[in-house]
Design an enzyme around this catalytic site. Structure first.
Site, PDB file in Angstrom:
ATOM      1  N   TRP A 124       1.003  -1.145   0.051  1.00 21.84           N
ATOM      2  CA  TRP A 124      -0.048   0.042   0.109  1.00 21.84           C
ATOM      3  C   TRP A 124       0.865   1.353  -0.162  1.00 21.84           C
ATOM      4  O   TRP A 124       1.791   1.270   0.913  1.00 21.84           O
ATOM      5  CB  TRP A 124      -0.959  -0.005   1.168  1.00 21.84           C
ATOM      6  CG  TRP A 124      -1.778   1.158   1.269  1.00 21.84           C
ATOM      7  CD1 TRP A 124      -2.602   1.770   0.456  1.00 21.84           C
ATOM      8  CD2 TRP A 124      -1.838   1.975   2.598  1.00 21.84           C
ATOM      9  NE1 TRP A 124      -3.276   2.769   0.801  1.00 21.84           N
ATOM     10  CE2 TRP A 124      -3.247   2.927   2.110  1.00 21.84           C
ATOM     11  CE3 TRP A 124      -1.683   2.006   3.832  1.00 21.84           C
ATOM     12  CZ2 TRP A 124      -3.508   3.771   3.021  1.00 21.84           C
ATOM     13  CZ3 TRP A 124      -2.169   2.824   4.792  1.00 21.84           C
ATOM     14  CH2 TRP A 124      -3.047   3.865   4.424  1.00 21.84           C
ATOM     15  N   ASP A 205      -1.787  -6.261   8.867  1.00 22.93           N
ATOM     16  CA  ASP A 205      -2.721  -5.144   8.524  1.00 22.93           C
ATOM     17  C   ASP A 205      -3.942  -5.970   8.015  1.00 22.93           C
ATOM     18  O   ASP A 205      -4.081  -6.415   6.958  1.00 22.93           O
ATOM     19  CB  ASP A 205      -1.872  -4.267   7.461  1.00 22.93           C
ATOM     20  CG  ASP A 205      -2.781  -3.184   6.904  1.00 22.93           C
ATOM     21  OD1 ASP A 205      -3.923  -3.054   7.434  1.00 22.93           O
ATOM     22  OD2 ASP A 205      -2.500  -2.381   6.169  1.00 22.93           O
ATOM     23  N   ALA A 207      -7.883  -5.138   6.702  1.00 20.56           N
ATOM     24  CA  ALA A 207      -8.515  -3.840   6.488  1.00 20.56           C
ATOM     25  C   ALA A 207      -9.862  -4.332   5.362  1.00 20.56           C
ATOM     26  O   ALA A 207     -10.536  -3.234   5.316  1.00 20.56           O
ATOM     27  CB  ALA A 207      -7.615  -2.615   5.665  1.00 20.56           C
ATOM     28  N   LYS A 240     -13.950  -0.180   5.553  1.00 21.94           N
ATOM     29  CA  LYS A 240     -14.566  -0.719   4.329  1.00 21.94           C
ATOM     30  C   LYS A 240     -15.526  -1.800   4.840  1.00 21.94           C
ATOM     31  O   LYS A 240     -16.637  -1.816   4.100  1.00 21.94           O
ATOM     32  CB  LYS A 240     -13.396  -1.642   3.440  1.00 21.94           C
ATOM     33  CG  LYS A 240     -12.247  -0.575   2.906  1.00 21.94           C
ATOM     34  CD  LYS A 240     -11.184  -0.347   3.721  1.00 21.94           C
ATOM     35  CE  LYS A 240     -10.394   0.643   2.924  1.00 21.94           C
ATOM     36  NZ  LYS A 240      -9.207   1.067   4.064  1.00 21.94           N
TER      37      LYS A 240
HETATM   38  C1  LMR Z   1      -6.876   3.193  -0.846  1.00 13.09           C
HETATM   39  O1  LMR Z   1      -5.513   2.581  -0.936  1.00 13.09           O
HETATM   40  O2  LMR Z   1      -7.282   3.524  -1.764  1.00 13.09           O
HETATM   41  C2  LMR Z   1      -7.310   3.618   0.642  1.00 13.09           C
HETATM   42  O3  LMR Z   1      -6.962   2.717   1.392  1.00 13.09           O
HETATM   43  C3  LMR Z   1      -7.412   5.042   0.717  1.00 13.09           C
HETATM   44  C4  LMR Z   1      -6.148   5.642   1.146  1.00 13.09           C
HETATM   45  O4  LMR Z   1      -6.314   6.271   1.971  1.00 13.09           O
HETATM   46  O5  LMR Z   1      -5.093   5.363   0.356  1.00 13.09           O
END
Ligand code: LMR
Length: 386
Positions: A124, A205, A207, A240
């Site tokens: 991420w 993590d 989510a 989410k």
């Molecule tokens: C994403 O990856 O699109 C979401 O988790 C929003 C973010 O804050 O990046």
């Protein structure tokens, strides 16, 4: 002094959101930020959430502080949902979203002597920033072959050699952001053995529980890992799973030996106190109300099931298409909101500028945001560039 600050580059994801908003084309397609959209392109508030809010409005008697740890019923219910009975032994604290939990976890790891966090790549995009902000060193570990859409376990475990005892490895529990590629149960067990062998701490993590194969199915692998390791740090987001993105609902859980738990609790409490003092209440109260009321819980599960079914149907439709150089068929087996396509920068820019299709600069698409009505145009555009 302040006037000497150099400007920072915008966050890559927030930049895409801005570009999309500024695009005046009516047929533009937003595959950027990770938000679920139904077939009309809306992100409605779940019925269970609305009902819980109505209940709170009617019954809440005070707005005084909840307490340093946050809502302990919320922590118990979310812990049970995510980790089952073993969560009773975890130390926990409410956090400001999953991101806040990640930051608390990083700070705790640093306090405990960790110097590095291994980040399986691609990760991420905000993970490295959070790790660096906590003054830890991110170690990039190769992990996924985008062209072949395949996890490379040997490469990942090989990279553990760059970390030292007490360092951590950040692992996504399910519905990997940005890859949609999850570990199998066997791979989770292999990871547990490899972490134990090197004295590394898993930083999990979580989510997207419920977005992959089901609420319990999505955490089976992470539970298998957590059962096998002596210590773990876990960041949970409910943004989410309950569709309450802006409420910033998260929590940090820590697995450690019984004798260490009071000290760990005092450390995370001190970190939170110096950061934001006490957590916000509303989002956690919604989750608590939904999970503790049988009817609301059943209604929530049903809506979450619908979201998952919708995402799976979008994946199946994409996987049925043929696009020259992209192994589209593999998208069906991937989980959750995201997939990352083997596209280069030029292709991504052409998709954005000529076709009005927005994805991240790393070619991550939010499958959960793709309307079925837009699939033919999206696939045509892919065929034009790939
Ligand atoms: C994403 O990856 O699109 C979401 O988790 C929003 C973010 O804050 O990046």
């Amino acid at each position: 002094m302040i006037e000497t600050l150099a400007p920072k580059a915008p966050d890559p994801l927030l930049k895409i959101i801005k570009l999309f908003r500024e695009d005046t084309r009516s047929d533009k397609i937003d595959l950027g930020v990770g938000v679920y959209k139904d077939s009309s392109g809306n992100t409605p508030v779940m019925h269970a959430v609305k009902d819980a809010e109505a209940q709170l409005l009617a019954t809440q008697k005070t707005k005084t502080y909840v307490g340093q740890q946050g809502d302990v019923d919320f922590l118990r219910l979310v812990g049970q949902l995510a980790f089952g009975a073993m969560s009773r032994d975890f130390v926990s604290i409410q956090a400001v979203g999953g991101t806040g939990a990640l930051r608390l976890g990083c700070d705790l790891l640093r306090e405990s002597g960790a110097k590095r966090i291994v980040l399986p790549q691609p990760c991420w995009p905000n993970h490295p920033s959070i790790v660096r902000a906590a003054r830890l060193e991110p170690i990039d570990a190769p992990f996924f072959n985008i062209a072949e859409q395949r996890i490379d376990m040997d490469a990942l475990i090989g990279a553990f050699a760059q970390a030292e005892r007490g360092d951590a490895v950040l692992l996504q529990a399910c519905c990997h952001n940005p890859l949609g590629a999850d570990f199998s149960l066997e791979q989770w067990k292999t990871l547990a053995d490899a972490l134990n062998a090197r004295g590394l701490i898993p930083f999990v993590d979580l989510a997207y529980q419920g977005f992959g194969d089901g609420v319990d199915e999505d955490v089976a692998g992470a539970r298998a890992l957590l059962e096998r390791v002596p210590e773990a740090v876990i960041a949970v987001s409910e943004a989410k799973s309950f569709g309450i993105y802006r409420e910033r609902v998260g929590a940090l859980y820590v697995k450690t030996a019984e004798k260490a738990r009071a000290a760990v609790m005092s450390n995370i409490a001190a970190i939170a106190r110096a950061n934001y003092s006490m957590p916000p209440d509303h989002g956690a109260a919604i989750v608590r109300e939904v999970l503790s009321d049988e009817a609301l819980r059943a209604s929530w599960r049903q809506e979450l099931d619908q979201i998952r079914t919708h995402i799976k149907s979008t994946r199946a439709k994409l996987a049925a298409e043929r696009v020259n150089s992209i192994p589209m068929h593999l998208i069906a087996a991937q989980k959750g909101m995201f997939s990352t396509l083997p596209l280069n920068q030029d292709q991504i820019i052409v998709l954005r500028e000529q076709h009005g299709i927005y994805m991240t600069d790393a070619a991550r698409i939010n499958v959960a945001g793709l309307r079925h009505a837009d699939i033919p145009r999206f696939v045509e555009a892919l065929r034009a560039v790939a």
